[in-house]
Design an enzyme around this catalytic site. Structure first.
Site, short mmCIF file in Angstrom:
data_model
loop_
_atom_site.label_atom_id
_atom_site.label_comp_id
_atom_site.label_asym_id
_atom_site.label_seq_id
_atom_site.Cartn_x
_atom_site.Cartn_y
_atom_site.Cartn_z
N THR A 18 -14.35 -68.08 -34.71
CA THR A 18 -14.23 -67.00 -35.70
C THR A 18 -12.86 -66.97 -36.37
OG1 THR A 18 -13.44 -65.36 -34.10
CG2 THR A 18 -15.83 -65.59 -34.35
N ASP A 19 -12.80 -66.19 -37.43
CA ASP A 19 -11.52 -65.91 -38.08
C ASP A 19 -10.94 -64.64 -37.43
OD1 ASP A 19 -12.92 -63.73 -39.16
OD2 ASP A 19 -13.07 -64.62 -41.16
N ALA A 20 -9.86 -64.13 -37.99
CA ALA A 20 -9.18 -62.97 -37.40
C ALA A 20 -10.06 -61.72 -37.40
CB ALA A 20 -7.88 -62.69 -38.15
#
Length: 137
Positions: A18-20
């Site tokens: 995932t991203d942030a």
């Protein structure tokens, strides 16, 4: 060749995917699709390392079209499917999808993988024994 039976491969979304914001990063979907195709080959009895060592051949993605329909999120349970849409002498066209456990469609993809002579980096015919296994899948 008509579209073969679907092969399903389960995936869970981890932090590293995932991203942030906890949304699956677009490149992670490529890994999910690749893993499912690899496991599909394994189910057919194709050992890719042995294929490379014994014949100098390997499969490489030649073309990919992806429709990103909905995002996957951290900890989602996903199902990645693989089906053969078409087999040519030196390539396979796959249709693939990724869905969430609740049935929500997230990704639709078409992937053409070419059989390649890895020393010359040129297309090569899919070995007959593998082509036969694909035809029977």
């Amino acid at each position: 060749m008509s579209e073969a039976t679907l092969f399903d491969w389960p995936v869970r979304v981890y932090w590293e995917d995932t991203d942030a914001g906890g949304v699956v990063y677009h490149a992670s979907y490529l890994r999910f699709l690749e893993r499912a195709r690899t496991e599909w080959l394994r189910k057919l009895g194709v050992d890719q390392l042995a294929l490379k060592e014994n014949t100098g051949l390997g499969f490489m993605v030649h073309r990919m079209e992806i429709d990103f329909l909905r995002p996957a999120l951290l900890d989602d349970e996903l199902t990645v499917t693989v089906a053969v849409k078409e087999r040519r002498s030196a390539s396979i066209l796959f249709t693939q999808s990724i869905t969430r456990a609740d049935g929500t469609a997230l990704i639709q993809a078409q992937v053409r993988a070419a059989c390649v002579d890895l020393k010359r980096m040129r297309p090569a015919p899919i070995p007959v024994d593998i082509a036969d296994r694909i035809a029977q899948a």
